[in-house]
Design an enzyme around this catalytic site. Sequence first.
Site, PDB file in Angstrom:
ATOM      1  N   HIS A  50       5.785   1.952  -2.174  1.00  0.00           N
ATOM      2  CA  HIS A  50       4.773   1.143  -1.684  1.00  0.00           C
ATOM      3  C   HIS A  50       3.630   1.793  -0.996  1.00  0.00           C
ATOM      4  CE1 HIS A  50       7.462   1.829   1.424  1.00  0.00           C
ATOM      5  NE2 HIS A  50       6.523   1.728   2.432  1.00  0.00           N
ATOM      6  N   HIS A  66      -1.308   5.804   0.797  1.00  0.00           N
ATOM      7  CA  HIS A  66      -0.601   6.884   0.239  1.00  0.00           C
ATOM      8  C   HIS A  66       0.997   6.241  -0.174  1.00  0.00           C
ATOM      9  CE1 HIS A  66       1.046   6.925   4.342  1.00  0.00           C
ATOM     10  NE2 HIS A  66       2.205   7.080   3.908  1.00  0.00           N
TER      11      HIS A  66
END
Lengths: 172, 172
Positions: free
Chosen positions: B34, B115
């Site tokens: 995620h 990220h």
Amino acid sequence: MKFGVVIFPSKSLQDLANSYRKRYDPHYALIPPHITLKNAFEATEDDAKKYANQLRKVAREFKPFTLKTSKISSFQPVNNVIYMKVEPDSVLDGLHNQINQEFKEENVEYSFVPHVTIGQKLSNDEHSDVYGSLRMQKVEHEEIIDRFHILYQLENGSWTVFETFRLGEEAE
Amino acid sequence: MKFGVVIFPSKSLQDLANSYRKRYDPHYALIPPHITLKNAFEATEDDAKKYANQLRKVAREFKPFTLKTSKISSFQPVNNVIYMKVEPDSVLDGLHNQINQEFKEENVEYSFVPHVTIGQKLSNDEHSDVYGSLRMQKVEHEEIIDRFHILYQLENGSWTVFETFRLGEEAE
């Protein structure tokens, strides 16, 4: 890829289910505790949006309902799955039927037994031991269910939620 | 209980991230790969609906955007997290800021570095080894992101999705 449609119950019921699943369910790390509305089925990633559109419409047709659990049961002799029994409910039943009719690939010939799996893939001996010790336990729990989810499976076997559908929402 | 707000990228990017996470990320079994939009925060189960209402409004203010990854990077010396770098994007940035302003409990004083974590809780030596072997790998990937999710954490550390929010949907 594989998709499925499930209800996640409240955190408290999930925590309770996980206390058993940790020991008795090899799918423990792959998906949170859930009530399956539609078994895993094959579809493409592009199809997912079409299914989501259909499910969004289905969700509007049903109101939130009360989910009740009462006891721990087993599917034996069909299979060695141990589960928390969810009491029959007309909304839950309707939701299950509507979703499975919507995706016509599959005949729903089995009867719908709503449940939260807490043990599976047990040997016959394990099943006897575990079920013997759990069958007398009461799991009296009641909560409002107001949503369900479509998920897809990753290559490692774990499931990611694609979309949530809230029951009884007005058309957008 | 703890809540968090994340984007799940496509299955293909999740599968790629998991091929690394399996070895290098102890959270591998707790949550799918995620992009974090809001770090874990404490709230009650009742609060969840209020947050969901707020996030539903936020989602409408932003359009789907293109997520691009380019390379593998590390937060060292701040910490030993190795991640797939997500290219800066004004929509993603705006979404992050809006969500964090909406929940005023927390000052957003750090800069947002979007990220996908692929390794964490590595010793310094492990980090050097792993990052040394991964840093030259290209992860050029591009996809449309059109949704994000609020999740809550179970007692066993794993995360369940509470609700999905689709970007750019019309008011209901």
